[in-house]
Design a protein around this motif. Structure first.
Motif, PDB file in Angstrom:
ATOM      1  N   ARG A 151       0.837  -1.203   0.000  1.00  0.00           N
ATOM      2  CA  ARG A 151       0.000   0.000   0.000  1.00  0.00           C
ATOM      3  C   ARG A 151       0.865   1.244   0.000  1.00  0.00           C
ATOM      4  N   ILE A 152       0.187   2.353  -0.234  1.00  0.00           N
ATOM      5  CA  ILE A 152       0.823   3.661  -0.165  1.00  0.00           C
ATOM      6  C   ILE A 152       0.169   4.411   0.988  1.00  0.00           C
ATOM      7  N   ALA A 153       0.956   5.156   1.736  1.00  0.00           N
ATOM      8  CA  ALA A 153       0.412   5.892   2.883  1.00  0.00           C
ATOM      9  C   ALA A 153      -0.651   6.893   2.419  1.00  0.00           C
ATOM     10  N   PRO A 154      -1.602   7.220   3.295  1.00  0.00           N
ATOM     11  CA  PRO A 154      -2.689   8.127   2.932  1.00  0.00           C
ATOM     12  C   PRO A 154      -2.226   9.440   2.321  1.00  0.00           C
ATOM     13  N   LEU A 155      -1.097   9.962   2.762  1.00  0.00           N
ATOM     14  CA  LEU A 155      -0.619  11.232   2.240  1.00  0.00           C
ATOM     15  C   LEU A 155       0.222  11.062   0.979  1.00  0.00           C
ATOM     16  N   ASP A 166       2.956   9.111   0.530  1.00  0.00           N
ATOM     17  CA  ASP A 166       4.341   8.706   0.795  1.00  0.00           C
ATOM     18  C   ASP A 166       4.431   8.393   2.281  1.00  0.00           C
ATOM     19  N   PRO A 167       5.161   7.431   2.745  1.00  0.00           N
ATOM     20  CA  PRO A 167       5.956   6.423   2.044  1.00  0.00           C
ATOM     21  C   PRO A 167       5.100   5.273   1.517  1.00  0.00           C
ATOM     22  N   ILE A 168       5.791   4.236   1.007  1.00  0.00           N
ATOM     23  CA  ILE A 168       5.088   3.034   0.562  1.00  0.00           C
ATOM     24  C   ILE A 168       5.421   1.898   1.518  1.00  0.00           C
ATOM     25  N   GLU A 169       4.576   0.872   1.500  1.00  0.00           N
ATOM     26  CA  GLU A 169       4.801  -0.308   2.323  1.00  0.00           C
ATOM     27  C   GLU A 169       5.006  -1.492   1.392  1.00  0.00           C
ATOM     28  N   ARG A 212      10.378   5.510   1.728  1.00  0.00           N
ATOM     29  CA  ARG A 212       9.860   6.614   0.925  1.00  0.00           C
ATOM     30  C   ARG A 212      10.032   6.321  -0.556  1.00  0.00           C
ATOM     31  N   THR A 245      -4.190   1.677   8.334  1.00  0.00           N
ATOM     32  CA  THR A 245      -3.327   2.467   7.450  1.00  0.00           C
ATOM     33  C   THR A 245      -4.081   2.838   6.174  1.00  0.00           C
ATOM     34  N   HIS A 246      -5.401   2.744   6.234  1.00  0.00           N
ATOM     35  CA  HIS A 246      -6.246   3.079   5.088  1.00  0.00           C
ATOM     36  C   HIS A 246      -6.193   4.579   4.821  1.00  0.00           C
ATOM     37  N   LYS A 247      -6.374   4.938   3.552  1.00  0.00           N
ATOM     38  CA  LYS A 247      -6.303   6.344   3.171  1.00  0.00           C
ATOM     39  C   LYS A 247      -7.174   7.241   4.040  1.00  0.00           C
ATOM     40  N   THR A 258      -6.390   7.631   8.830  1.00  0.00           N
ATOM     41  CA  THR A 258      -6.136   8.977   9.336  1.00  0.00           C
ATOM     42  C   THR A 258      -7.180   9.374  10.369  1.00  0.00           C
ATOM     43  N   PHE A 316       4.351   5.613   9.783  1.00  0.00           N
ATOM     44  CA  PHE A 316       4.020   5.422   8.365  1.00  0.00           C
ATOM     45  C   PHE A 316       3.008   6.480   7.912  1.00  0.00           C
ATOM     46  N   LEU A 317       1.980   6.692   8.739  1.00  0.00           N
ATOM     47  CA  LEU A 317       0.933   7.656   8.385  1.00  0.00           C
ATOM     48  C   LEU A 317       1.463   9.085   8.369  1.00  0.00           C
ATOM     49  N   ASP A 355       4.756  10.219   8.137  1.00  0.00           N
ATOM     50  CA  ASP A 355       6.076  10.553   7.600  1.00  0.00           C
ATOM     51  C   ASP A 355       6.025  11.649   6.536  1.00  0.00           C
ATOM     52  N   ARG A 356       5.013  11.609   5.680  1.00  0.00           N
ATOM     53  CA  ARG A 356       4.928  12.628   4.626  1.00  0.00           C
ATOM     54  C   ARG A 356       4.892  14.018   5.239  1.00  0.00           C
ATOM     55  N   PHE A 375      14.254   6.857   5.345  1.00  0.00           N
ATOM     56  CA  PHE A 375      13.208   6.364   6.239  1.00  0.00           C
ATOM     57  C   PHE A 375      13.000   4.892   5.911  1.00  0.00           C
ATOM     58  N   LEU A 422       7.390  -2.582   9.754  1.00  0.00           N
ATOM     59  CA  LEU A 422       6.046  -2.538  10.336  1.00  0.00           C
ATOM     60  C   LEU A 422       5.783  -3.906  10.952  1.00  0.00           C
TER      61      LEU A 422
END
Lengths: 76, 739
Positions: A43-47, A49-52, A63, B299-301, B305, B393-394, B396-397, B509, B513
């Protein structure tokens, strides 16, 4: 040929090598991102970045800027 | 081996190593029980934990080393693991054996560290942990085959259920007594690499006098392979003809484009693949675990959050609501104690010191322990179950845009309990610049010691209204916003610091997990207990000392002429015509006036008056200013200080019995209320942004090994606090909130 940051959730690939020259390489390699390793983007983080990813059987987040160093052959 | 303490024989020292998140600490606790000692390694600030493990009449000393993925150290803290294992850590006995803890569900990555440790040549025992999780994933691990392939005992365990512990203890004792490792081959390396390592080792040992100690093969290996690693950094100034540029030439000579780390990783993982293929059977398709399913939401979009924000808000409301009944109980207890002691002592300096200085001082701080414990409990649970990595993870951006990383989230969240462990937690951030930036903004997170200030001000002055249709309490919302304030200010501060004082490339980074686990209540309980004890220790020392000093400043000179003046007034009442009830009330009124007269004539008042012009723009008078100044060593003393100032001040009404009520009634000389909403908010903002904690500044100095950073922190935070409080006071007054 792609780089890891270009894959989408659900995509899989095999690591072909690491691009460029960066101190990040050693850390990536220690964590199992080495030539021949299978990777899957989970998956990709909600924002955005980063990726898992799953590599060597465990979940690792990194990232996109870091994933761009990882050359992968998509498939399998 | 010689006998020790009569019953058990001491057999040696065992180092416990493992990756982060493999349950090493849980296992260490299971093996040592309560026989643990915590300290610090000299020269660095990594915590040293050791304990006695008893088994079958023998005792071994276990050293719990920090979790690490690799022995390729990049910092002094990471180097500790290497130095202890090599037997060259000052103050530490040489290690006789190694206990390596690995995660059965994640053997490939875990065996990487094992392969490095194995090359030390010491006896090694492998604790195969999380066998229950492996079973759920249908991963079948044949411990005997692994043992044969690796050349070391492999003991299946499940640390949190205490399964396999006795077998492990026995295996460790046997390994120490055996005294040598098996000779099974480890990873294979190119001859050119091994030859160069051997040559480097030989040449370094020829310079033994310069280095002050011998260099072992493993260290020479690390020096050669780890370009830019800490092993080289700390030695190259001593032997510049061998390290630095000359070492780069050696690397080039080996070949492989100088990327020897890739050679190492390839060799180690090839070895690991062979071992795992022999001893481990996995389903062809990866089993989706409960942990995976939970992550689908956490960790869902959108849900991830929202749940994150909800979780944080829940923590804040819990701190406020759950603690209230306990706080009321503490308040009543200390109030009762003060009354009882006061009733058994004659008036004078000693009574005032004990009742108003000591009991009131300690009580004003102890009352907030429940909130601190609740906050610490939440943080410990989130950390222990694995949610912290998801939070990183959530976030970091967001954090990386400020010049931090998702890894900064854990230290920063820990700083909400206490900046001291939060700052110490930055040790896990390998990059120096990331770590320093995190350290510099960690004190902006509203720590538990700020809670007393927020709680008193909010409870006394923020209306207990509900908004948004009764869903949100205004008091809870205010508390939440005070926490957001520190975060909001930290963002530009971190960004500016990273662009100026800590310039450089963006650090990586790379964060595992881990699977979710049920929190280990023993581990959580230990953390909560430690936090509470440390806070109380501070209440019992720094805070109490300051309370006594502040009491003394507010009590003396206790002029005889003032006392005589009020004695005369009381004497006059004895002859006046009035009922006993009226006389009693009149005497109380005179007593209050006398207290007020003494405090206005005190040394504290003189100091307060001197600084009043500086704090007037914040809406404060000399009493608030003095309380704030006295709080710089430890901010939680402000409640004790205000308790001392206002409880023994003449403005206290007859029926006032706690600080909240007193604050609501105290007046300025012109008769207006001293405190109102703008003043309360001004005080909260000042305390939110100022670094009033000598212990935090001391920790910053230790973590950065410099006096410059704590001084910078103090200066920038004090400036922010003063400006912030002033802006807050004038803006809210202008908005008409001061009525």
């Amino acid at each position: 040929m792609h780089t890891l940051n270009q894959l989408r959730p659900g995509d899989r690939g095999v690591v072909q090598g690491l691009l460029g020259d960066s101190s990040l390489h050693q850390r990536l390699q220690e964590m199992g991102v080495i030539e021949g390793a299978e990777v899957e983007v989970v998956r990709i983080a909600p924002l955005g970045d980063p990726i898992e990813i799953i590599v060597q059987g465990y979940h690792l987040s990194l990232r996109k800027a870091e994933a761009a160093f990882v050359e992968v052959e998509q498939g399998c | 081996m010689e006998p020790e303490s009569g019953t058990s024989r001491s057999v040696g020292v065992v180092a416990v190593v493992g990756n982060p998140n493999v349950g090493k600490t849980t296992l260490f606790n299971a093996l040592t029980g309560l026989n643990q000692v915590t300290g610090n390694y000299p020269g660095v600030t990594v915590e040293r934990k050791s304990g006695q493990m008893k088994a079958g009449g023998c005792t071994a000393q276990l050293i719990d080393l920090p979790g690490t993925y690799s022995l390729a150290a990049r910092s002094p803290d990471e180097m500790i693991v290497v130095d202890v294992l090599l037997g060259q850590q000052s103050g530490e006995k040489p290690v006789d054996a190694v206990l390596a803890v690995v995660d059965a569900t994640n053997l490939e990555r875990n065996l990487y560290l094992v392969s490095q440790v194995k090359e030390l040549g010491k006896p090694i025992v492998i604790a195969l942990n999380m066998t229950d999780l492996a079973e759920k994933r249908q991963i079948v691990v044949d411990a005997e085959t692994l043992a044969r392939e690796i050349g070391a005992p492999v003991v299946p365990i499940c640390a949190h259920k205490r399964i396999g512990i006795d077998s492990l203890k026995q295996a460790v004792i046997e390994a120490v007594c055996r005294g040598r490792s098996d000779s099974i081959d480890g990873p294979e390396y190119p001859k050119a690499l091994l030859d160069e390592v051997a040559a480097l080792e030989k040449e370094l040992n020829a310079r033994r006098d310069t280095l002050g100690r011998p260099v072992q093969n493993m260290e020479a290996f690390r020096l050669l392979v780890d370009r830019g690693g800490y092993a080289e950094q700390r030695l190259k100034h001593r032997v510049p003809d061998l390290l630095g540029a000359p070492l780069d030439e050696r690397r080039t000579r080996v070949g492989f484009n100088g990327s020897l780390a890739a050679v190492e990783a390839r060799s180690r993982y090839a070895w690991i693949r062979r071992i795992v293929s022999a001893g481990v059977r996995k389903p062809s398709t990866r089993i989706t675990t409960t942990s995976d399913k939970i992550d689908t939401y956490l960790t869902h979009k959108v849900y991830g959050t929202l749940l994150f924000a909800l979780l944080m808000a829940t923590v804040f409301q819990a701190i406020f609501a759950w603690a209230s009944p306990i706080m009321d109980l503490v308040d009543a207890t200390f109030g009762g104690l003060g009354d009882w002691v006061g009733g058994h002592m004659s008036d004078g300096v000693l009574k005032s010191l004990i009742v108003d200085g000591i009991i009131a001082g300690v009580g004003s701080v102890v009352i907030f322990v429940p909130q601190i414990l609740i906050l610490t409990l939440f943080v410990a649970i989130l950390e222990d179950c694995g949610y912290m990595a998801r939070a990183a993870f959530l976030m970091d951006r967001l954090l990386s845009k400020c010049g931090l990383s998702g890894q900064s989230f854990i230290p920063l969240l820990s700083s909400f309990a206490c900046a001291i462990p939060g700052i110490m937690a930055t040790r896990t951030i390998a990059n120096r610049r990331d770590r320093f930036a995190t350290i510099l903004v960690a004190p902006l997170m509203s720590c538990s010691a700020r809670l007393p200030v927020y709680t008193v001000m909010i409870a006394a002055f923020i209306p207990a209204h509900k908004i948004a249709g009764g869903l949100i309490g205004l008091q809870g919302l205010t508390l939440f916003l005070m926490y957001c304030l520190g975060i909001t200010i930290a963002i530009p501060v971190a960004w500016i610091v990273k662009k100026t004082l800590l310039k450089g490339d963006t650090p990586p980074f790379l964060l595992e997990l881990p699977s979710y686990k049920l929190p280990q209540w023993g581990t959580v309980g230990r953390k909560v207990y430690t936090q509470g004890r440390e806070f109380l220790w501070r209440a019992g020392t720094i805070i109490l000392s300051i309370s006594i000093i502040v009491w003394a400043l507010s009590y003396f000179p206790h002029s005889q002429s003032i006392t005589q003046e009020f004695d005369q007034k009381r004497a006059a009442l004895e002859h006046a015509v009035m009922s006993d009830t009226e006389r009693e009330e009149a005497v109380k009124a005179i007593d209050n006036e006398e207290s007020g007269a003494h405090i206005h004539n005190s040394y504290l008042a003189a100091m307060g008056h001197a600084i009043e012009p500086a704090v007037a723009p914040l809406g404060w008078d000399w009493r608030i200013g003095m309380a704030a100044i006295s709080s710089f060593p430890a901010r939680e003393v402000v409640i004790a200080t205000m308790g001392t100032i206002f409880y023994i001040g003449g403005e206290v009404d007859e029926n006032s019995d706690n600080l909240r009520t007193v604050l609501q009634t105290v007046e300025r000389p012109d008769g207006t209320k001293l405190f109102n909403i703008p003043v309360a908010l001004s005080i909260m903002v000042f305390f939110a942004l100022c670094c009033q904690c000598g212990a935090t500044l001391a920790i910053i100095r230790r973590e950065t090994r410099s006096l410059r950073w704590p001084l910078f922190t103090f200066a920038y935070m004090t400036t922010l606090a003063y400006v912030g409080a002033m802006v807050t006071y004038h803006a809210t007054t202008w908005m008409g909130w001061g009525a």
